[in-house]
Design an enzyme around this catalytic site. Structure first.
Site, PDB file in Angstrom:
ATOM      1  CG  ASN A 163      -1.914   1.247   1.261  1.00 33.96           C
ATOM      2  OD1 ASN A 163      -1.919   2.065   0.383  1.00 33.96           O
ATOM      3  ND2 ASN A 163      -2.406   1.612   2.470  1.00 33.96           N
ATOM      4  CE  LYS A 198       0.301   3.571   4.895  1.00 33.79           C
ATOM      5  NZ  LYS A 198      -0.137   3.894   6.064  1.00 33.79           N
ATOM      6  CG  HIS A 208      -6.078   1.933   4.696  1.00 31.65           C
ATOM      7  ND1 HIS A 208      -5.544   2.985   5.679  1.00 31.65           N
ATOM      8  CD2 HIS A 208      -5.229   1.273   4.703  1.00 31.65           C
ATOM      9  CE1 HIS A 208      -4.603   2.497   6.087  1.00 31.65           C
ATOM     10  NE2 HIS A 208      -4.116   1.732   5.447  1.00 31.65           N
ATOM     11  CD  GLU A 225      -3.358   5.794   6.382  1.00 33.11           C
ATOM     12  OE1 GLU A 225      -3.215   5.715   4.971  1.00 33.11           O
ATOM     13  OE2 GLU A 225      -2.356   5.247   7.205  1.00 33.11           O
ATOM     14  CD  GLU A 265      -3.869  -2.571   7.037  1.00 33.13           C
ATOM     15  OE1 GLU A 265      -2.725  -2.693   6.732  1.00 33.13           O
ATOM     16  OE2 GLU A 265      -4.556  -1.356   6.828  1.00 33.13           O
ATOM     17  N   GLY A 305       1.522   2.368  10.722  1.00 30.92           N
ATOM     18  CA  GLY A 305       2.471   3.527  10.547  1.00 30.92           C
ATOM     19  C   GLY A 305       2.902   4.043  11.792  1.00 30.92           C
ATOM     20  CB  SER A 309       4.375  -1.458  12.306  1.00 30.45           C
ATOM     21  OG  SER A 309       3.927  -0.010  12.373  1.00 30.45           O
TER      22      SER A 309
END
Ligand code: PEP
Length: 260
Positions: free
Chosen positions: A6, A8, A96, A98, A168, A174, A213
Site C-alpha cells: 500500500n 498510500k 483502510h 485512514e 490492521e 505507521g 508496521s
C-alpha cells in the site's frame, strides 16, 4: 499467501514505473503474488511497467487504494470500479483505517464499496481493525464483528470467495508498534471463525492479511501464524529492496506452510 504493497500518497508515475522495473527484474520465482496498490495517478504507469516486465498476474498484480461505490455521475473527485478495471486493476482497498478516520468512511459506506468491487470483478481488500482505546477497553472482538457484519452484509455466500480481508489494528499502522504474532493470530482466528459463520467452508479460502508496521525483520514470525495468509504493508513497501526482502520472507514461510 499474498503480499500487498500500500503505497498510500507516495510515488509519482515516473517513480512508480522505475520501482516496478527494478522490482520485477529482481523478483525470484515464488508462489506468493505481489500486489501493488498505487495512487490513482500512478496506476497507468504501473500497468505499463507490469506489462513490460512480462511477469504473469499470478506473480505481479496491481490495484487501487480506494474507489467510489456508484458507477458514474456527479461525484466530483471520485473514481469508479469500472474505471479501475479499464486500467487493468485487479484489486481495490476498501475501508483502510485512514479512509475511515480521516475521510469519515462508515461501515455502511465500506460495505457498498466491497459489493461494488465484487459485482464488477475487482477483488476487494477489505480492511478492519480496532483503535488502541477499543483494545484497551477489551472491545477488539466486538469491533471486528461489527465491521465484518456490516461491511460484508451485502455479499452472497458465493461472493465471499472473491474477498480478501486485512486485519490492521489502527494502533499498529505507521507507528512502528507491531502486533505480537500472538495478538495478530488471536484476531485472525476470531475473524476466520466469524467468516465461517457467514459463508461456511468458503471461509477457509479467504486470504486474511495482517497489516500494521510489518517489516523485513518481523514478517516471518507474523506470517508463520496459522491464520495469517499474507501482509498489507505501507511504509516498508516504498523501497524496492525492502519489498523484495518482505517477499522473500513471505515466500519462505509459505513454502514451509505448504509442506506441513
Ligand atoms: C497500511 O498502510 O496499510 C499499513 C499497514 O502501513 P504500515 O505498514 O506503514 O504500518
Amino acid at each position: 499467501m499474498l503480499l500487498c504493497a500500500n503505497w498510500k500518497m507516495n510515488l509519482s508515475a515516473k517513480e512508480a514505473a522505475e520501482f516496478i522495473n527494478t522490482y520485477a527484474r529482481s523478483l525470484v520465482p515464488s508462489s506468493v503474488p505481489t500486489v501493488i496498490l498505487a495512487p490513482f495517478t500512478a496506476i497507468p504507469a504501473v500497468a505499463e511497467a507490469v506489462k513490460t516486465s512480462a511477469l504473469p498476474r499470478e506473480r505481479l498484480a496491481f490495484g487501487a487504494q480506494n474507489l467510489y461505490f456508484e458507477s458514474f455521475g456527479a461525484f466530483t473527485g471520485e473514481v469508479s470500479a469500472t474505471m479501475l478495471l479499464e486500467l487493468g486493476c485487479q484489486y481495490a482497498v476498501c475501508g483502510h483505517s485512514e479512509r475511515r478516520q480521516i475521510f469519515g468512511e462508515t461501515d455502511e459506506i465500506v460495505g457498498k464499496k466491497v459489493i461494488r468491487c465484487v459485482e464488477t470483478g475487482l477483488t476487494p481488500i477489505f480492511c478492519i481493525g480496532e483503535t488502541l482505546d477499543e483494545r484497551k477497553a477489551g472491545n477488539v472482538e466486538i469491533v471486528l464483528k461489527r465491521q465484518l457484519d456490516v461491511g460484508l452484509s451485502r455479499l452472497t455466500e458465493d461472493q465471499f470467495s472473491k474477498l480478501v480481508v486485512a486485519y490492521e489494528p489502527v494502533w499498529a499502522i505507521g507507528t512502528g508498534v507491531v502486533a505480537t504474532p500472538e495478538q495478530a493470530q488471536d484476531a485472525h482466528h476470531f475473524i476466520r471463525h466469524r467468516l465461517k459463520a457467514m459463508c461456511g467452508e468458503t471461509a477457509k479460502r479467504i486470504h486474511v492479511l495482517y497489516g500494521g508496521s510489518v517489516n523485513p525483520q518481523n514478517v516471518e514470525s507474523l506470517m508463520g501464524q496459522p491464520d495469517i495468509d499474507g501482509a498489507l504493508v505501507g511504509g516498508a513497501s516504498l523501497k524496492v529492496d525492502s519489498l523484495l526482502a518482505l517477499h522473500s520472507g513471505c515466500s519462505k514461510v509459505n513454502t514451509a506452510k505448504l509442506k506441513r
